[in-house]
Motif scaffolding. Structure first.
Motif, PDB file in Angstrom:
ATOM      1  N   LEU A  22       0.887  -1.281  -0.042  1.00 34.72           N
ATOM      2  CA  LEU A  22      -0.029  -0.051  -0.164  1.00 34.72           C
ATOM      3  C   LEU A  22       0.910   1.192   0.084  1.00 34.72           C
ATOM      4  CD1 LEU A  22      -2.843   0.912   0.093  1.00 34.72           C
ATOM      5  CD2 LEU A  22      -2.877   0.854   2.579  1.00 34.72           C
ATOM      6  N   ARG A  23       2.034   1.199   0.804  1.00 31.46           N
ATOM      7  CA  ARG A  23       2.837   2.370   0.912  1.00 31.46           C
ATOM      8  C   ARG A  23       3.573   2.552  -0.348  1.00 31.46           C
ATOM      9  NH1 ARG A  23       0.359   2.517   4.895  1.00 31.46           N
ATOM     10  NH2 ARG A  23      -0.875   3.775   3.489  1.00 31.46           N
TER      11      ARG A  23
ATOM     12  N   GLU B 238       1.071   4.230  -2.856  1.00 28.42           N
ATOM     13  CA  GLU B 238       1.055   5.514  -2.675  1.00 28.42           C
ATOM     14  C   GLU B 238       2.237   6.320  -2.796  1.00 28.42           C
ATOM     15  OE1 GLU B 238      -2.075   5.236   1.129  1.00 28.42           O
ATOM     16  OE2 GLU B 238       0.013   5.332   1.324  1.00 28.42           O
TER      17      GLU B 238
ATOM     18  N   LEU C 259       2.469   7.372  -6.640  1.00 25.59           N
ATOM     19  CA  LEU C 259       1.636   8.520  -6.932  1.00 25.59           C
ATOM     20  C   LEU C 259       2.413   9.677  -6.924  1.00 25.59           C
ATOM     21  CD1 LEU C 259      -1.828   7.894  -5.419  1.00 25.59           C
ATOM     22  CD2 LEU C 259      -1.398   7.849  -7.869  1.00 25.59           C
ATOM     23  N   SER C 260       3.293   9.828  -5.871  1.00 28.42           N
ATOM     24  CA  SER C 260       3.995  11.076  -5.793  1.00 28.42           C
ATOM     25  C   SER C 260       5.054  11.180  -6.780  1.00 28.42           C
ATOM     26  CB  SER C 260       4.889  11.083  -4.384  1.00 28.42           C
ATOM     27  OG  SER C 260       5.706   9.916  -4.490  1.00 28.42           O
TER      28      SER C 260
ATOM     29  N   PHE D  37      -4.400   5.117  -9.097  1.00 25.58           N
ATOM     30  CA  PHE D  37      -5.646   5.338  -8.132  1.00 25.58           C
ATOM     31  C   PHE D  37      -6.606   4.306  -8.237  1.00 25.58           C
ATOM     32  CE2 PHE D  37      -4.192   9.747  -9.077  1.00 25.58           C
ATOM     33  CZ  PHE D  37      -4.221  10.395  -7.855  1.00 25.58           C
TER      34      PHE D  37
ATOM     35  N   LEU E  54      -5.577   1.386  -6.000  1.00 22.65           N
ATOM     36  CA  LEU E  54      -5.811   1.936  -4.490  1.00 22.65           C
ATOM     37  C   LEU E  54      -7.441   1.787  -4.424  1.00 22.65           C
ATOM     38  CD1 LEU E  54      -3.590   4.764  -4.208  1.00 22.65           C
ATOM     39  CD2 LEU E  54      -3.255   2.881  -2.950  1.00 22.65           C
TER      40      LEU E  54
ATOM     41  N   HIS F   3      -8.831  -0.830  -1.673  1.00 21.44           N
ATOM     42  CA  HIS F   3      -9.799  -0.090  -0.289  1.00 21.44           C
ATOM     43  C   HIS F   3     -11.132  -0.725  -0.425  1.00 21.44           C
ATOM     44  CE1 HIS F   3      -6.525   2.738   0.098  1.00 21.44           C
ATOM     45  NE2 HIS F   3      -6.739   2.624   1.034  1.00 21.44           N
TER      46      HIS F   3
ATOM     47  N   ASP G 282     -12.868   5.634   1.175  1.00 23.10           N
ATOM     48  CA  ASP G 282     -11.510   5.581   0.432  1.00 23.10           C
ATOM     49  C   ASP G 282     -11.414   5.021  -0.893  1.00 23.10           C
ATOM     50  OD1 ASP G 282      -9.692   6.630   2.326  1.00 23.10           O
ATOM     51  OD2 ASP G 282      -9.635   4.948   3.412  1.00 23.10           O
TER      52      ASP G 282
ATOM     53  N   TYR H 242     -10.552   7.218  -4.279  1.00 28.65           N
ATOM     54  CA  TYR H 242      -9.769   6.963  -5.253  1.00 28.65           C
ATOM     55  C   TYR H 242     -10.445   6.660  -6.614  1.00 28.65           C
ATOM     56  CZ  TYR H 242      -6.281   6.783  -1.778  1.00 28.65           C
ATOM     57  OH  TYR H 242      -4.974   7.245  -0.800  1.00 28.65           O
TER      58      TYR H 242
ATOM     59  N   ILE I  59      -0.361  15.521  -3.898  1.00 24.20           N
ATOM     60  CA  ILE I  59       0.516  14.381  -4.359  1.00 24.20           C
ATOM     61  C   ILE I  59       0.954  14.494  -5.605  1.00 24.20           C
ATOM     62  CG2 ILE I  59      -0.646  12.733  -2.763  1.00 24.20           C
ATOM     63  CD1 ILE I  59      -1.999  11.638  -5.566  1.00 24.20           C
TER      64      ILE I  59
END
Length: 451
Positions: free
Chosen positions: A248-249, A252, A255-256, A264, A267, A271, A279, A283, A432
Motif C-alpha cells: 500500500l505504501r 502511494e 503517485l508522488s 488510483f 488503490l 480499499h 477511500d 480513489y 500528491i
C-alpha cells in the motif's frame, strides 16, 4: 539469358545498392531496388544453384515483398544447403515476414500462425537479432491480447532468456506523434511479471520485479524508472497479508512520482476489498479525473464499476445505474460482450438507462458529477494567470502568496478562448502531484467570475 559474368556483376551491384538504400531506411527506393536485383538473381540461381546467389535471391524477393515466390525459392535453397545456418536463418526470415510479422487483427488462422512460428523456432536459435527471437516476441504480443492463454504465454516466454533479447529502446513517429517503443528485454520482463501475477505466484512476482529493476538499465518513456515493475511488485504485495501494508505504501509512493489513473484505480480496488468504502470512492474519482482519454471509457471499467457499487450501497439507484450504463455504452463501442449482470444493473424501475441516455450526454453528466464530488478532497487556491502557452495547451499562474502553479487546458472548466493573461482563476490542487521543482499542477481550474 545465360548467367554470364557481366550479368553476375550487375546483379551483385544492384543487390548491394538495394542493401545501401535499406540501411538508410529509404523505403520507397529500396523495395524497387531489391525487385530489380531479384530479376537478375533469378536467372543466375536457375543456372548456377550456388548458395550465395540463392541467399541473395531469397532476401531480394522477401524485401520486395514477393513472399510466395521467396518461400518457393527458400525451399529450393534449403533442400540443397539446409545444413547451413545462414540458409536456415534466411529461410526463417522469409517465413517470419510472410506469416508472422502481420498485424494481430490480420491473423485469421491461428493454427497456421503457430505452425509457422514453431517451424522458425525449430530451424533457428535464439539471439538478439535472430528470426527465432523476433518470432517469440511477436507470438507473445499476439497472446497478451488474448484471454485465458496464460499457460501458452508462459510456454513461449520460456523459449528465450534475458540474454537473448535486445535492450534497444526505439523512438518512432506515428501520425506525427512520437512513441517510445520498449526494448524486447523490457517487454519480456513485463510480460513475465504479469503472467506470474495472473497465476497468483505473488512472491515469485515480487522477486522477478526486483530482478527486472536490477537488470534493466534503460526503459521506454511510459515505464521510466521501472514504473511498471514497481507497480506490479506493489500489487503482488497487496495480495500477501504480511506484505500488504508495504504494498500500500509503495503504491502511494508511486503517485508522488507520477499520478497515473491506474494507480488510483489499484488503490480504489484494494480499499473496496477491505470494506473502506469512502477511500474507494475517493480513489475511483481520482482515477476517472486523471484518465486522459475521455472518448474511451472501456479502459476505466474498474473505477466506473466501483462507483456503481458504492452508489448502490448508498441506495442511490439511478446514479449507480448510470455508471453501469456508461460501461455498457463503452463496451458497445469496442464490440465487447456485455454481461446480463451489467444489463440488469443499468436498469431503474424496468427502464434501461442505456436506451434513455446517449453516451455523449451520459458521459458529460457523469464527468460533471465527478468534478463536483472530487473538490472536497482538493486544496482550493486563488491565483492570477501569468502565461498562456501559444499552443494553448498549458497555463501558468501565481497565487497571492507567490506560489507558482500550472494547469492543462483540458482541465479548465470553460472555453479556452475566454482565458488570457492577468485573469483570476480558482485552482483545485491535489498535493500528491507536487513536482520536484516545487511547482504544482491543478487538476481543476475555473475562471473567477469577477475576472
Amino acid at each position: 539469358m545465360r548467367a554470364n559474368d557481366e550479368l553476375v556483376q550487375s546483379a551483385i551491384k544492384a543487390f548491394e545498392e538495394a542493401e545501401r538504400l535499406a540501411l538508410n531506411k529509404e523505403t520507397d527506393s529500396y523495395v524497387g531496388a531489391y525487385e530489380k536485383a531479384s530479376r537478375m538473381l533469378k536467372t543466375i540461381w536457375e543456372e548456377k544453384r550456388e548458395m550465395t546467389y540463392g541467399l541473395k535471391l531469397m532476401k531480394a524477393l522477401r524485401k520486395s515483398r514477393h513472399y510466395e515466390e521467396a518461400l518457393m525459392v527458400s525451399r529450393e535453397v534449403f533442400k540443397l544447403y539446409g545444413d547451413r545456418d545462414a540458409v536456415k536463418n534466411s529461410y526463417a526470415w522469409v517465413i517470419y515476414d510472410y506469416k508472422i510479422r502481420v498485424r494481430n487483427e490480420s491473423i485469421t488462422n491461428e493454427k497456421e500462425f503457430f505452425k509457422a512460428a514453431n517451424a522458425i523456432c525449430e530451424m533457428t536459435a535464439a539471439g538478439i537479432y535472430s528470426p527465432y527471437t523476433a518470432t517469440v516476441m511477436k507470438v507473445l504480443d499476439y497472446l497478451k491480447k488474448k484471454t485465458n492463454r496464460i499457460d501458452l504465454e508462459e510456454k513461449w516466454l520460456n523459449k528465450v532468456q534475458p540474454g537473448d533479447l535486445s535492450t534497444e529502446v526505439r523512438n518512432i513517429s506515428d501520425n506525427g506523434k512520437n512513441i517510445s517503443v520498449p526494448s524486447d528485454k523490457e517487454k519480456w520482463f513485463s510480460l513475465k511479471a504479469s503472467v506470474l501475477f495472473e497465476k497468483k505466484e505473488y512472491m515469485e512476482c515480487i522477486k522477478f520485479c526486483d530482478k527486472a529493476l536490477e537488470e534493466l538499465q534503460v526503459y521506454s518513456k511510459n515505464n521510466e524508472g521501472g514504473f511498471f515493475f514497481a507497480r506490479k511488485r506493489a500489487q503482488a504485495k497487496l495480495s500477501i497479508p504480511q506484505l500488504e501494508e508495504s504494498g500500500l505504501r509503495e503504491l502511494e509512493g508511486l503517485l508522488s512520482r507520477r499520478p497515473e489513473w491506474y494507480i488510483f484505480s489499484d488503490l480504489a480496488s484494494h480499499h473496496l476489498s477491505k470494506g473502506l468504502v469512502d477511500d474507494a470512492y475517493k480513489y475511483s474519482l481520482f482515477s476517472l479525473i486523471y484518465y486522459p482519454n475521455k472518448a474511451k471509457f472501456v479502459t476505466v471499467k474498474t473505477p466506473l464499476e466501483i462507483l456503481g457499487k458504492i452508489f448502490d450501497l448508498r441506495e442511490e439507484r439511478e446514479l449507480s445505474a448510470k455508471h453501469y450504463a456508461l460501461i455498457i455504452h463503452a463496451f458497445k463501442v469496442e464490440e465487447y460482450k456485455i454481461s446480463p449482470e451489467y444489463t440488469s444493473k443499468a436498469n431503474v424501475d424496468g427502464e434501461s438507462l442505456v436506451e434513455k441516455y446517449p453516451i455523449k450526454k451520459l458521459s458529460e453528466e457523469l464527468q460533471s458529477l465527478w468534478i463536483d464530488e472530487i473538490r472536497r478532497y482538493l486544496d482550493k487556491v486563488l491565483a492570477r494567470v501569468t502565461k498562456v502557452l501559444p499552443d494553448r495547451k498549458k497555463v501558468f499562474v501565481k497565487s497571492e502568496n507567490g506560489s507558482e502553479y500550472s494547469f492543462k487546458f483540458a482541465n479548465f472548466q470553460g472555453r479556452a478562448r475566454d482565458l488570457s493573461s492577468e485573469d483570476r482563476v480558482t485552482l483545485y490542487i491535489n498535493q500528491i502531484t507536487s513536482k520536484k521543482n516545487g511547482a504544482k499542477e491543478a487538476i481543476i481550474a475555473e475562471k473567477d467570475p469577477s475576472s
